[in-house]
Design a protein around this motif. Sequence first.
Motif, PDB file in Angstrom:
ATOM      1  N   TYR A  61     103.188  -4.086 -21.660  1.00  0.00           N
ATOM      2  CA  TYR A  61     103.078  -5.531 -21.555  1.00  0.00           C
ATOM      3  C   TYR A  61     102.891  -6.108 -22.951  1.00  0.00           C
ATOM      4  CZ  TYR A  61     102.219  -5.394 -16.492  1.00  0.00           C
ATOM      5  OH  TYR A  61     102.332  -5.229 -15.128  1.00  0.00           O
TER       6      TYR A  61
ATOM      7  N   GLN B  29     101.192  -9.537 -24.789  1.00  0.00           N
ATOM      8  CA  GLN B  29     100.419 -10.770 -24.662  1.00  0.00           C
ATOM      9  C   GLN B  29     100.658 -11.595 -25.906  1.00  0.00           C
ATOM     10  OE1 GLN B  29      96.067 -10.626 -24.560  1.00  0.00           O
ATOM     11  NE2 GLN B  29      96.046 -12.320 -23.135  1.00  0.00           N
TER      12      GLN B  29
ATOM     13  N   LYS C 262      98.685 -16.375 -24.771  1.00  0.00           N
ATOM     14  CA  LYS C 262      97.858 -15.520 -23.913  1.00  0.00           C
ATOM     15  C   LYS C 262      98.548 -15.066 -22.637  1.00  0.00           C
ATOM     16  CE  LYS C 262      94.607 -15.852 -26.875  1.00  0.00           C
ATOM     17  NZ  LYS C 262      94.478 -14.776 -27.865  1.00  0.00           N
ATOM     18  N   PHE C 263      99.845 -15.364 -22.481  1.00  0.00           N
ATOM     19  CA  PHE C 263     100.539 -14.849 -21.308  1.00  0.00           C
ATOM     20  C   PHE C 263     100.765 -13.344 -21.455  1.00  0.00           C
ATOM     21  CE2 PHE C 263     101.567 -18.285 -18.573  1.00  0.00           C
ATOM     22  CZ  PHE C 263     101.641 -19.411 -19.373  1.00  0.00           C
ATOM     23  N   LEU C 264     100.503 -12.631 -20.372  1.00  0.00           N
ATOM     24  CA  LEU C 264     100.797 -11.198 -20.313  1.00  0.00           C
ATOM     25  C   LEU C 264     102.136 -11.041 -19.628  1.00  0.00           C
ATOM     26  CD1 LEU C 264      97.494  -9.526 -19.171  1.00  0.00           C
ATOM     27  CD2 LEU C 264      99.024  -8.528 -20.839  1.00  0.00           C
TER      28      LEU C 264
END
Lengths: 115, 112
Positions: free
Chosen positions: B35, B37, B41-43
């Motif tokens: 993932y 980020q 702050k979006f994963l």
Amino acid sequence: DQQVKQNSPSLSVQEGRISILNCDYTNSMFDYFLWYKKYPAEGPTFLISISSIKDKNEDGRFTVFLNKSAKHLSLHIVPSQPGDSAVYFCAVANAGGTSYGKLTFGQGTILTVHP
Amino acid sequence: DTAVSQTPKYLVTQMGNDKSIKCEQNLGHDTMYWYKQDSKKFLKIMFSYNNKELIINETVPNRFSPKSPDKAHLNLHINSLELGDSAVYFCASSGPTKETQYFGPGTRLLVL
């Protein structure tokens, strides 16, 4: 194109009170919903989940509620403790499809619990 | 006994360089993920491997190449690093319930 939204960037609560974190999603194909908790400089940790066949799942102080018609889920923490202070991410999946574990995350809500 | 570990924890490098991030899990899981980020702050999921086979490959530049030498390891190699690659990269693994994922501590990459 955000499929998962956590509209409150932050939430401040007094110790002992209830914390309610909210999450909205757009796609009705999502059928599995999770909350993850993240402390600074650590990875997210799984907290609680719910499938679309239920509307509530409880685990100790944590309860997740799912409102499919509104495409909304919430996490209730009762009573809140200072150690609950963290970033909370909701995540959604199409577990019944061929998602192979693909999670779509919201942008997180910072929870601060004051002593 | 860290369940999912990543190395390095921090990585500062110049634009144009090639770098690798390593991930290991000792949970006996079949599936591993990468993932990203970003600064907002979006994963976002990048890749998923199941039993060393690529399962999920999101819209990621082909400068990013995952490699899974065995079920317990999933490494991420990044060629020709760009400023926009600066982010925190998380590795994760999962067992039979794929959505319940166990994350590593993250690798903070800064491209100068």
